[in-house]
Scaffold this active site. Structure first.
Site, PDB file in Angstrom:
ATOM      1  N   GLU A   1      -7.316 111.279 108.634  1.00  0.00           N
ATOM      2  CA  GLU A   1      -8.686 111.811 108.692  1.00  0.00           C
ATOM      3  C   GLU A   1      -9.658 111.100 107.771  1.00  0.00           C
ATOM      4  OE1 GLU A   1      -5.987 113.748 108.532  1.00  0.00           O
ATOM      5  OE2 GLU A   1      -6.046 114.992 110.323  1.00  0.00           O
TER       6      GLU A   1
ATOM      7  N   HIS B   1      -4.533 126.707 108.839  1.00  0.00           N
ATOM      8  CA  HIS B   1      -5.298 126.393 110.052  1.00  0.00           C
ATOM      9  C   HIS B   1      -6.448 127.367 110.268  1.00  0.00           C
ATOM     10  CE1 HIS B   1      -1.940 123.770 111.292  1.00  0.00           C
ATOM     11  NE2 HIS B   1      -2.784 123.238 112.135  1.00  0.00           N
TER      12      HIS B   1
END
Lengths: 336, 326
Positions: B60, B129
């Site tokens: 990322e 998450h």
């Protein structure tokens, strides 16, 4: 390379050394604040590599990006030295309008895309510049200069991987000065020869002496031809040494005076000037005259410009945070 | 006009912007061959090819950095980060680079990049998450942060974000990708600034953004049955915040509640209520109320998750409290 060019290169390296020494003096006089990382000792690398790159050709040139030790890379890429010095003085006429300082020199008019303080951050930015070159189908390349310390960042591994799988035209120049701030490379890094790490990414790589500008230029020319021609990344490592501390606050307690003396014998300016004298390209008197000329230029043109330039206006504090002239179609106001 | 889902709206914006400008590219994990975790780029890999719809490794920080570097050279990348939790890995390039490059270059280099990411809880995805984190981006100078509540804004704001010259963080929500709304067939843009009064009312102002707007709307319907007329404001943008629209509403209703799905500390509610105190303190007839998540990592067990995350009933109860009914 003809004699005039070789003489010019010596003058450039002497100029860079004197420029950095003058920054040191201005820092001691508190004319320059913040952090100051000087390039003295490593001049052959940026000078030699960029001599073979397509720089100082406006926005058609190659993209150049580096870390915080960035003054000389900026100047060799084409940033006016007066503007670099004015930036260090925090003036409105500076390369970054006084908003960046020593570590954040930018000059997009010559595709010098900045100095960055986050170690290893330029790796992906450089790959992104290369992605743009590839996307636009130009024959430009991106050149990223970073030290050996940066190679232990995650961005190093992530970026090398992507540069390789995406065939990005980027040259990674590793200036291995053997110290990550104050930690010697063998104490911080499992594989000390940095070019060897490239086998993990299927990137061509090589290692060279970074103190001899002739060696640097010969290696850089091949590497740049490879990147430009093959549209693939290349990693080139130069063994070098910084003569001053990491920054101005560094007492260099982590290395011995003996080691420093050994490297000072290999001073890139000393090596190259001795060679030019031996070749009969230049005389010691010419060098003396050049030194004086450089002193005059730095003192009477560059430093004077920085001293006499105005600081940024306080009322401009919030300029440049976002686009100052945004298009209302995208920004608003919202039609009620 | 057609009724389309949130994900289809994002997909349509991608498609049109990729077609409009060759400098636009999309990048992210699984967005190409796989069509995107949320289908937001479905079919675009086949249409525009691997050079423009780029599948990235799971890296990322650096693929975001590559997008930023490309934007510095004139490209307009749209980056998808699969979850805002993973955006934490990219904070160096987002906050230290994209947000600061224009400023620290004295306005000479810009980063017109769009970073899309869902921030919010879905169903039992547990702590790693379920982050929301809008508050982290809204506190960073140099970024724009927008939070489309439905397909209309998801489409129109993404298109504006691509055209805008600043780095824009678009915070979506996993529970909204299938939310449907009528969207005009012809091209349009929705601005990146400005809150919107999405329901007019007289007695109390309920302020939300992203998913919590829907909680406010549902609470407003229940309040109506109790004879309370609630005005609902969608902030739309968390950076910059449209304080003027909030002030006007509070000066009308004299009562306010802010609903956020995130934890309270240093959050959206804190920021909005501070702004109200600074702008129109004397208009208030009651203490403001914040509705927010419990200050815990989001738990897995269904009952614990439900207890941790605010729902429409929490907003409704909070509004009754502001009204002095409980």
């Amino acid at each position: 390379m003809n004699e005039a060019d070789r003489k010019r290169l010596l003058r450039e390296m002497m100029f860079y050394r004197r420029f950095e020494d003058r920054c040191f003096e201005a820092y001691m006089e508190r004319k320059i604040g913040g952090f100051l990382h000087l390039y003295s000792g490593q001049e052959a690398v940026a000078t030699g590599v960029l001599e073979k790159a397509r720089v100082n050709r406006g926005t058609d040139g190659d993209y150049v990006i580096t870390g915080y030790r960035d003054h000389i890379h900026a100047i060799k890429t084409g940033a006016p030295p007066r503007e670099v010095m004015a930036e260090l003085y925090g003036k409105e006429t500076g390369s970054s309008r006084g908003r960046g300082g020593s570590m954040h020199i930018f000059d997009p008019t010559v595709n010098f895309m900045g100095g960055y303080a986050l170690v290893g951050q330029p790796f992906p930015l450089a790959a992104g510049l290369a992605l743009a070159c590839k996307h636009k189908s130009t024959d430009q390349i991106a050149i990223c200069f970073l030290g050996d310390g940066a190679n232990n960042q995650g961005t190093f591994h992530e970026t090398m991987n992507m540069a390789s799988i995406w065939d990005l035209p980027v040259l990674f120049v590793c200036e291995n000065n053997q110290y990550a701030i104050g930690t010697r490379i063998d104490r911080s890094t499992a594989v000390t020869d940095q070019y060897k790490r490239m086998c993990a990414y299927n990137i061509e790589a090589s290692q060279h002496d970074g103190m001899d500008i002739d060696v640097v230029m010969e290696a850089a020319e091949k590497a740049i031809d490879y990147v430009r021609g093959k549209r693939r990344p290349y990693f080139i490592e130069f063994m070098t040494y910084r003569f001053r501390g990491h920054s101005m606050s560094d007492a260099k307690g982590y290395r011995t005076r003996e080691e420093e003396k050994e490297w000072e014998k290999r001073d890139p300016i000393r090596i190259f000037s001795a060679r030019l004298i031996e070749e009969g390209v230049i005389t010691p008197e010419d060098i003396k005259a050049m030194e004086k000329e450089i002193d005059d230029e730095i003192e009477n043109d560059i430093v004077r410009f920085a001293e006499e330039s105005p600081p940024p206006k306080v009322e401009d504090l919030t300029r440049y945070v976002l686009d100052d002239n945004p298009d209302p179609r995208w920004i608003g106001p919202l039609q009620k | 006009m057609a009724v389309i889902a949130y994900w289809e709206a994002i997909r349509r914006a991608h498609d049109e912007e990729l077609a409009n400008d060759p400098m636009v590219i999309a990048m992210g994990e699984d967005i190409g061959v796989a069509g995107g975790t949320y289908k937001a780029t479905q079919g675009l890999y086949d249409k525009y090819g691997p050079e423009r719809v780029i599948d990235t490794p799971i890296s990322e920080n650096s693929y975001t950095g590559i997008g930023i570097g490309a934007s510095m050279a004139g490209m307009r990348p749209i980056i998808e980060i699969m979850s805002i939790n993973f955006a934490l890995l990219a904070l160096d390039t987002i906050i230290n680079a994209a947000a600061k490059i224009r400023y620290m270059s004295g306005g000479r280099v810009q980063c017109p990049i769009v970073i899309r990411t869902p921030g919010g809880t879905a169903h039992q995805l547990a702590a790693q998450h379920s982050a929301r984190l809008a508050r982290m981006f809204m506190s960073t100078a140099g970024l724009r942060v927008v939070t489309p509540r439905g397909p209309l804004d998801a489409y129109g704001m993404l298109k504006s974000a691509v055209r805008c010259n600043d780095p824009v963080i678009v915070i979506e929500h996993e529970q909204m990708y299938n939310l449907k709304e009528e969207v005009p067939d012809e091209e349009f843009f929705r601005p990146l600034e400005g809150a919107e009064v999405v329901r007019e009312g007289e007695d109390i102002t309920l302020i939300g953004y992203n998913y919590s707007v829907h909680l406010c709307l549902e609470a407003a319907r229940r309040l109506e049955a109790d004879g309370i007329s609630a005005e609902v404001i969608d902030l739309r943008a968390l950076k910059p915040i449209d304080r003027e629209t909030i002030r006007r509403s509070v000066e009308k209703t004299h009562r306010v509640l802010v609903a956020e799905e995130d934890e309270a500390p240093v959050g959206v509610g804190s920021e909005i209520i501070t702004g109200i105190i600074e702008d129109c303190f004397f208009a208030l007839d009651a203490q403001p109320v914040r509705i927010h998540a419990a200050d815990v990592p989001v738990p897995y067990a269904e009952n614990l998750e439900k207890a941790a995350i605010p729902d429409a009933d929490d907003v409704y109860q909070g509004a009754l409290k502001v009204m002095g009914r409980i």
